[in-house]
Design an enzyme around this catalytic site. Structure first.
Site, PDB file in Angstrom:
ATOM      1  N   HIS A 533      38.989  78.198  48.759  1.00  0.00           N
ATOM      2  CA  HIS A 533      38.474  77.285  49.941  1.00  0.00           C
ATOM      3  C   HIS A 533      39.418  76.442  50.471  1.00  0.00           C
ATOM      4  CE1 HIS A 533      34.066  77.625  47.294  1.00  0.00           C
ATOM      5  NE2 HIS A 533      34.445  78.591  47.988  1.00  0.00           N
ATOM      6  N   HIS A 575      30.760  75.320  48.224  1.00  0.00           N
ATOM      7  CA  HIS A 575      31.631  76.719  48.913  1.00  0.00           C
ATOM      8  C   HIS A 575      31.431  76.743  50.137  1.00  0.00           C
ATOM      9  CE1 HIS A 575      31.963  79.082  44.788  1.00  0.00           C
ATOM     10  NE2 HIS A 575      31.297  77.929  44.595  1.00  0.00           N
TER      11      HIS A 575
HETATM   12  C1  LIG Z   1      38.038  85.923  47.814  1.00  0.00           C
HETATM   13  C2  LIG Z   1      37.263  84.944  48.434  1.00  0.00           C
HETATM   14  C3  LIG Z   1      36.012  84.452  47.763  1.00  0.00           C
HETATM   15  C4  LIG Z   1      35.200  83.473  48.394  1.00  0.00           C
HETATM   16  N1  LIG Z   1      34.056  83.030  48.025  1.00  0.00           N
HETATM   17  C5  LIG Z   1      32.990  82.259  48.604  1.00  0.00           C
HETATM   18  C6  LIG Z   1      31.759  82.199  48.143  1.00  0.00           C
HETATM   19  O1  LIG Z   1      31.191  82.870  47.224  1.00  0.00           O
HETATM   20  N2  LIG Z   1      30.965  81.273  49.076  1.00  0.00           N
HETATM   21  C7  LIG Z   1      31.679  80.697  50.085  1.00  0.00           C
HETATM   22  O2  LIG Z   1      30.923  79.859  50.725  1.00  0.00           O
HETATM   23  N3  LIG Z   1      32.598  80.788  50.563  1.00  0.00           N
HETATM   24  C8  LIG Z   1      33.665  81.638  49.704  1.00  0.00           C
HETATM   25  N4  LIG Z   1      34.911  81.885  50.271  1.00  0.00           N
HETATM   26  C9  LIG Z   1      35.497  81.028  51.463  1.00  0.00           C
HETATM   27  C10 LIG Z   1      34.867  81.452  52.791  1.00  0.00           C
HETATM   28  O3  LIG Z   1      34.669  82.901  52.811  1.00  0.00           O
HETATM   29  C11 LIG Z   1      35.513  80.642  53.805  1.00  0.00           C
HETATM   30  O4  LIG Z   1      35.639  79.272  53.579  1.00  0.00           O
HETATM   31  C12 LIG Z   1      35.303  81.100  55.178  1.00  0.00           C
HETATM   32  O5  LIG Z   1      35.195  82.141  55.622  1.00  0.00           O
HETATM   33  C13 LIG Z   1      36.259  80.534  56.128  1.00  0.00           C
HETATM   34  O6  LIG Z   1      35.772  80.630  57.506  1.00  0.00           O
HETATM   35  P1  LIG Z   1      36.962  80.574  58.777  1.00  0.00           P
HETATM   36  O7  LIG Z   1      36.077  81.172  59.836  1.00  0.00           O
HETATM   37  O8  LIG Z   1      37.819  79.385  58.511  1.00  0.00           O
HETATM   38  O9  LIG Z   1      38.108  81.750  58.204  1.00  0.00           O
HETATM   39  P2  LIG Z   1      37.902  83.095  58.233  1.00  0.00           P
HETATM   40  O10 LIG Z   1      36.446  83.571  57.370  1.00  0.00           O
HETATM   41  O11 LIG Z   1      39.002  83.648  57.073  1.00  0.00           O
HETATM   42  O12 LIG Z   1      38.210  83.961  59.187  1.00  0.00           O
HETATM   43  C14 LIG Z   1      39.340  83.893  59.880  1.00  0.00           C
HETATM   44  C15 LIG Z   1      39.657  85.218  60.606  1.00  0.00           C
HETATM   45  O13 LIG Z   1      40.707  85.150  61.507  1.00  0.00           O
HETATM   46  C16 LIG Z   1      41.399  86.243  61.807  1.00  0.00           C
HETATM   47  N5  LIG Z   1      42.827  85.957  62.167  1.00  0.00           N
HETATM   48  C17 LIG Z   1      43.713  85.286  61.205  1.00  0.00           C
HETATM   49  N6  LIG Z   1      44.884  85.157  61.956  1.00  0.00           N
HETATM   50  C18 LIG Z   1      44.558  85.799  63.340  1.00  0.00           C
HETATM   51  C19 LIG Z   1      45.448  86.013  64.396  1.00  0.00           C
HETATM   52  N7  LIG Z   1      46.811  85.707  64.449  1.00  0.00           N
HETATM   53  N8  LIG Z   1      44.922  86.909  65.479  1.00  0.00           N
HETATM   54  C20 LIG Z   1      43.831  87.476  65.473  1.00  0.00           C
HETATM   55  N9  LIG Z   1      42.822  87.138  64.388  1.00  0.00           N
HETATM   56  C21 LIG Z   1      43.329  86.282  63.299  1.00  0.00           C
HETATM   57  C22 LIG Z   1      41.517  86.869  60.253  1.00  0.00           C
HETATM   58  O14 LIG Z   1      41.496  87.963  60.002  1.00  0.00           O
HETATM   59  C23 LIG Z   1      39.953  86.515  59.881  1.00  0.00           C
HETATM   60  O15 LIG Z   1      39.100  87.385  60.269  1.00  0.00           O
HETATM   61  C24 LIG Z   1      35.637  82.611  49.604  1.00  0.00           C
HETATM   62  C25 LIG Z   1      36.742  83.111  50.186  1.00  0.00           C
HETATM   63  C26 LIG Z   1      37.719  84.436  49.542  1.00  0.00           C
HETATM   64  C27 LIG Z   1      38.942  84.532  50.444  1.00  0.00           C
END
Ligand SMILES: Cc1cc2nc3c(=O)[nH]c(=O)nc-3n(C[C@H](O)[C@H](O)[C@H](O)COP(=O)(O)OP(=O)(O)OC[C@H]3O[C@@H](n4cnc5c(N)ncnc54)[C@H](O)[C@@H]3O)c2cc1C
Ligand SMILES: *[C@@H]1O[C@H](CO)[C@@H](O)[C@H](O)[C@H]1NC(C)=O
Ligand SMILES: *[C@@H]1O[C@H](CO)[C@@H](O)[C@H](O)[C@H]1NC(C)=O
Ligand SMILES: *[C@@H]1O[C@H](CO)[C@@H](O)[C@H](O)[C@H]1NC(C)=O
Ligand SMILES: *[C@@H]1O[C@H](CO)[C@@H](O)[C@H](O)[C@H]1NC(C)=O
Ligand SMILES: *[C@@H]1O[C@H](CO)[C@@H](O)[C@H](O)[C@H]1NC(C)=O
Ligand SMILES: *[C@@H]1O[C@H](CO)[C@@H](O)[C@H](O)[C@H]1NC(C)=O
Ligand SMILES: *[C@@H]1O[C@H](CO)[C@@H](O)[C@H](O)[C@H]1NC(C)=O
Ligand SMILES: *[C@@H]1O[C@H](CO)[C@@H](O)[C@H](O)[C@H]1NC(C)=O
Ligand SMILES: *[C@@H]1O[C@H](CO)[C@@H](O)[C@H](O)[C@H]1NC(C)=O
Ligand SMILES: *[C@@H]1O[C@H](CO)[C@@H](O)[C@H](O)[C@H]1NC(C)=O
Length: 597
Positions: A533, A575
């Protein structure tokens, strides 16, 4: 039905007519004219692209670094989630050596596919609490981030669906709280025989572990039925929910397998650089392409890559940038700071039962049978996530006095939030010691849900294809270590309830030796990992030192916002996918209001 039809469109590899999914930056994309360019298709970016494109007058481009393989079996089957770490779906990051972990570096997974980390996570769906959001409102000075003001956005994310066994779910959640949103959630089917013991514990030890009908009501303390982003035994991601329902819109283009390498200014307005330019490439040595949004660029690349892109673009601490030969355009020392996360520890006991999920991890025949059952009708042990149907949040008793010992205030957001998370699990859990070949186990995962230590994301090099240095400062001080100790003590208290007598046999491995405070500290430091997280690395705030304004604009720029978990000033006490969706819901509203002006 939207979910199904959208799913199909993506699965078949849509053409422009069906849904505008491009496997790379084709001529058509490069000649496109877009009002808003969203960088990253995870929780934040998927929700943003979907909500913005509801207005047919806003032309949106979503750029995702990973693939569009959203129907991959390992991602779709909830119980196969562990196969996704260090796979084609993962950025494969590792942390810097963590002082709190006796100098160990740990794997730091992040989703590399449309859906981002929602496509590889453990699916647990939490909103956060009243106090979590009210604290955001205080540190931003923006009442719009309070629980009360956010309510329309909070309730716009998810809706409850039946579990695969269609059992009567009365008493397992509050149905009025889950009605509207695109993210389908469900409670588990009744597979685990430990469920009964967990629920009995809430009656036998109600002071520490009271039953909570719905932890997504704004108060998460207590033990509750887990709500998972799972529909009919299939994982639900931002791509299969938010994006799937938007893929047939003529005003949304999605390009995958394409990495944004930096954003750049296209002019100045009121003396500020206008960051509407986006540079991207498919490989480190491949051609760089550019596009300019007419209105806004939204960074949704997640807590590790969003600060990385900002620094590569000349937005960050000038001394740090210049040490890598990067010219500073906006001196914002807060970019990359304030990274924090939830520390995770699996504590396992041997049990007097053979009816556990352990064999799924070590017996190929049992695993194949479970997969065949899932393939038949999406039921069975692989249709649920991570071997636990309930979980809970615990407050340290007498918290004020407890934290005074360390000279700090209670780090939780308030009484609706816990200090500790507990996930009772019907199998062995350890990220450091492999599952033994024999024996059956019960585990309680303990997590520090209100951490005080702060780390950072910094540059390793000026090459955008190089990973940044990632230091989440897990158990980075004595306070956080003490919270984890209290977590382990509470886990031990949990299994002392009469419900577990005749079931729990003994603490397994180094856990069983952790009987003194020193031994407990050593056990914790040697075996902890992450709940995955990371947040806070480009935080919003009212102070000039916060890299984002309360409406998520990168301070000192025009046309550039951050909409992902990096914007969180404090980690919510749960989460983080739900809070990221909630943040994006309000962000879409803010952006649409600005575009109208
Ligand atoms: C293994 C794991 C288990 C987890 N378990 C849970 C859970 O059970 N419950 C829960 O609520 N949360 C969980 N989380 C956390 C949750 O998934 C994240 O907090 C959430 O997805 C964050 O959203 P975000 O948009 O910040 O980033 P992300 O969802 O990570 O999205 C970022 C996106 O940007 C893309 N990206 C990055 N850099 C670039 C670039 N330079 N150019 C183009 N695209 C790019 C990536 O490929 C990705 O698709 C977990 C995470 C992981 C990794
Ligand atoms: C799923 O993961 C397993 C284990 O890593 C791997 O062998 C298999 O090829 C993956 N399946 C797909 C469809 O990618
Ligand atoms: C992560 O590692 C896996 C397995 O080695 C590999 O297939 C994948 O391409 C890597 N991910 C990235 C983003 O390089
Ligand atoms: C489900 O259980 C509740 C409480 O036991 C009961 O009131 C309700 O009628 C049941 N619903 C169905 C559809 O059986
Ligand atoms: C592995 O699982 C199969 C199928 O459930 C079972 O028949 C077999 O006894 C198991 N093997 C061991 C070593 O437990
Ligand atoms: C799923 O398939 C299995 C094996 O064929 C069967 O025993 C079970 O009853 C089915 N469950 C449902 C809900 O259809
Ligand atoms: C909490 O404090 C009260 C009074 O301040 C005391 O009576 C009680 O024993 C304390 N509880 C714990 C668990 O320390
Ligand atoms: C990042 O944090 C580490 C550890 O606290 C510190 O040594 C380093 O100076 C920080 N780097 C920057 C650029 O802030
Ligand atoms: C194991 O469970 C059985 C009942 O299932 C019980 O008879 C036996 O006493 C238990 N053994 C221990 C060591 O608790
Ligand atoms: C537990 O302590 C005993 C006695 O010091 C030691 O022999 C054993 O190896 C330890 N077990 C683990 C798993 O650390
Ligand atoms: C903890 O890890 C260190 C190495 O980092 C090792 O020297 C020590 O023996 C381990 N402690 C226990 C109790 O296993």
């Amino acid at each position: 039905m939207l979910y199904r039809s959208g799913f199909l469109v993506l699965a078949l590899g849509a053409t422009r007519v069906l849904g505008a999914l491009f496997q790379g930056p084709t001529e058509e994309v490069l000649k496109g004219s877009y009002d808003v360019i969203v960088v990253g298709g995870g929780a934040g970016g998927g929700a943003m692209a979907s909500r913005l494109s509801e207005d047919p007058d806003i032309r949106v481009l979503l750029i995702e670094a990973g693939s569009s393989d959203i129907t991959n079996l390992n991602s779709t089957v909830p119980g196969l989630a562990n196969n996704l770490v260090m796979s084609a779906f993962d950025w494969n990051f590792t942390t810097t050596p963590q002082a709190g972990y006796n100098g160990r570096s740990i794997d730091y997974p992040r989703g590399f596919v449309l859906g981002g980390s929602t496509a590889i996570n453990q699916m647990l769906f939490c909103r956060g609490t009243v106090d979590d959001y009210d604290r955001w409102a205080r540190v931003t000075g923006d009442e719009g981030w309070s629980w009360k003001s956010l309510a329309p956005f909070i309730f716009a994310v998810d809706h409850m669906t039946p579990p695969v066994d269609h059992h009567n779910t009365t008493g397992e959640f509050n149905p009025v709280l889950h009605k509207n949103g695109p993210v389908s959630i469900s409670v588990d089917s009744l597979i685990l025989d430990t469920n009964t013991r967990v629920l009995e514990t809430t009656q036998q030890l109600p002071d520490l572990f009271p039953f909570n009908l719905d932890y997504n009501s704004g108060t998460s303390v207590g033990v509750a039925w887990k709500q998972n982003a799972i529909l009919n035994g299939h994982r639900v991601t931002s791509a299969t929910s938010y994006l799937a329902q938007a893929m047939n819109r003529k005003n949304l283009d999605v390009v995958v397998n394409t990495r944004v390498t930096k954003v750049f200014p296209v002019g100045t307005e009121d003396g500020k650089p206008v960051f509407r330019g986006v540079e991207f490439a498919q490989t480190a040595d491949g051609p760089r392409h550019t596009l300019k949004a007419t209105q806004e660029v939204i960074l949704s690349a997640g807590s590790l890559k969003t600060p990385h892109i900002l620094m590569l673009s000349g937005i960050g601490d000038s001394a740090h940038l210049s040490s890598f030969g990067i010219k500073t355009i906006v001196d914002l020392p807060g970019v990359g700071q304030n990274l924090h996360d939830h520390a995770f520890l699996g504590n396992s006991w041997t049990v007097n039962s053979t009816n556990t999920l352990d064999d799924l991890q070590r017996n190929a025949t049992a695993a194949a049978e479970a997969l065949a059952l899932w393939k038949a009708n999406a039921t069975g042990p692989l249709s649920v996530a991570a071997g636990s149907s309930q979980f809970g949040f615990v407050r340290i008793p007498n918290a004020t006095a407890f934290f005074q010992q360390f000279g700090v205030e209670d780090p939780s957001a308030g009484p609706s939030s816990g200090h500790i998370e507990h996930i009772p699990t019907n199998s062995y859990v350890s990220t450091t010691v492999p599952i033994p070949a024999e024996g059956h186990f019960f585990a309680i995962i303990t997590a520090v849900i209100s951490p005080t230590a702060r780390g950072n994301v910094t540059l390793r090099s000026s090459d955008p294809f190089d990973a940044p240095l990632i230091n989440p400062a897990l158990l980075g001080n004595d306070v956080d270590l003490a919270i984890m100790r209290e977590g382990v003590k509470a886990a031990r208290a949990f299994v002392k309830a009469p419900a577990w007598s005749g079931y729990i046999i003994s603490e397994f491995g180094e856990f069983g030796n952790a009987t003194t405070e020193d031994a407990l500290n050593e056990y914790i430091r040697n075996n902890s990992a992450t709940v995955d997280h990371p947040v806070g690395s480009v935080a919003m705030g009212k102070d000039e030192s916060a890299p984002l304004t309360p409406d998520l604009k990168v301070r000192g720029t025009v046309g550039l916002r951050v909409v992902d978990a990096s914007a969180f000033p404090f980690i919510p006490s749960g989460h983080t996918q739900g809070p990221t969706y909630i943040l994006a819901e309000r962000a879409a509203h803010l952006v649409r209001a600005d575009l109208k002006k």
